[in-house]
Write a protein that holds these residues in place. Structure first.
Motif, PDB file in Angstrom:
ATOM      1  N   PRO A  93      72.404  46.572 -12.642  1.00 26.15           N
ATOM      2  CA  PRO A  93      71.916  45.451 -13.461  1.00 26.15           C
ATOM      3  C   PRO A  93      72.340  44.089 -12.900  1.00 26.15           C
ATOM      4  CG  PRO A  93      72.780  47.167 -14.876  1.00 26.15           C
ATOM      5  CD  PRO A  93      73.140  47.544 -13.471  1.00 26.15           C
ATOM      6  N   VAL A 117      66.806  47.845 -17.280  1.00 21.53           N
ATOM      7  CA  VAL A 117      68.269  47.968 -17.285  1.00 21.53           C
ATOM      8  C   VAL A 117      68.949  46.860 -18.082  1.00 21.53           C
ATOM      9  CG1 VAL A 117      68.416  49.270 -15.137  1.00 21.53           C
ATOM     10  CG2 VAL A 117      68.504  46.782 -15.071  1.00 21.53           C
ATOM     11  N   THR A 119      69.110  43.432 -17.965  1.00 21.23           N
ATOM     12  CA  THR A 119      69.900  42.475 -17.184  1.00 21.23           C
ATOM     13  C   THR A 119      70.275  41.237 -17.981  1.00 21.23           C
ATOM     14  OG1 THR A 119      67.867  41.539 -16.295  1.00 21.23           O
ATOM     15  CG2 THR A 119      68.989  43.178 -14.950  1.00 21.23           C
TER      16      THR A 119
END
Length: 133
Positions: A93, A117, A119
């Motif tokens: 990430p 993911v 981020t």
């Protein structure tokens, strides 16, 4: 409870690093590890982060927490900024987040990977690390 270490034993061939250690960290606590060089501070952090296995004992982490470990050795190709170094400690990430700073707005594949993911949560956590510690 965020982290719990019970009856932890770790011997790396020299003096025993952890000898039946018990430790608990709750969500409302902050800690500092102090000690002489070579006494096991980094080793304890590696155990808590899951990067080093105990000889015996139990490490429990709350479900859903992510531990990042920023080692004390300088990487071969160090990042240019503290932000980049901390971001990379979050793994994939963090790497995707750094790439997003240079990605084009129409790079849909990159933006989809970032959403997958989460981020943006990592970005908030990096900012928190920088401003609170």
């Amino acid at each position: 409870m965020l982290l719990n270490l019970r009856n932890a034993v770790l011997d790396l061939g020299g003096p025993t690093i952890l000898d039946n250690v018990d430790f608990q960290l709750n969500s409302d606590q902050r800690i500092a590890l102090l000690g002489r060089n070579g006494c096991g501070k980094s080793t304890l952090l590696k155990v808590l982060a899951g990067q080093l296995a105990l000889d015996s004992g139990v490490v429990k982490r709350d479900q859903g927490i992510t531990l990042g470990y920023l080692g004390q050795a300088v990487p071969d190709n160090p990042p240019k900024t503290v932000y980049e170094l901390i971001a990379l400690s979050f793994g994939e990430p963090g790497r995707l987040l750094l790439q997003s700073h240079h990605a084009a707005d129409d790079d849909h594949e990159h933006h989809a990977a970032m959403s997958e993911v989460d981020t943006w949560t990592v970005a908030a956590r990096i900012d928190k690390v920088i401003t609170q510690f």
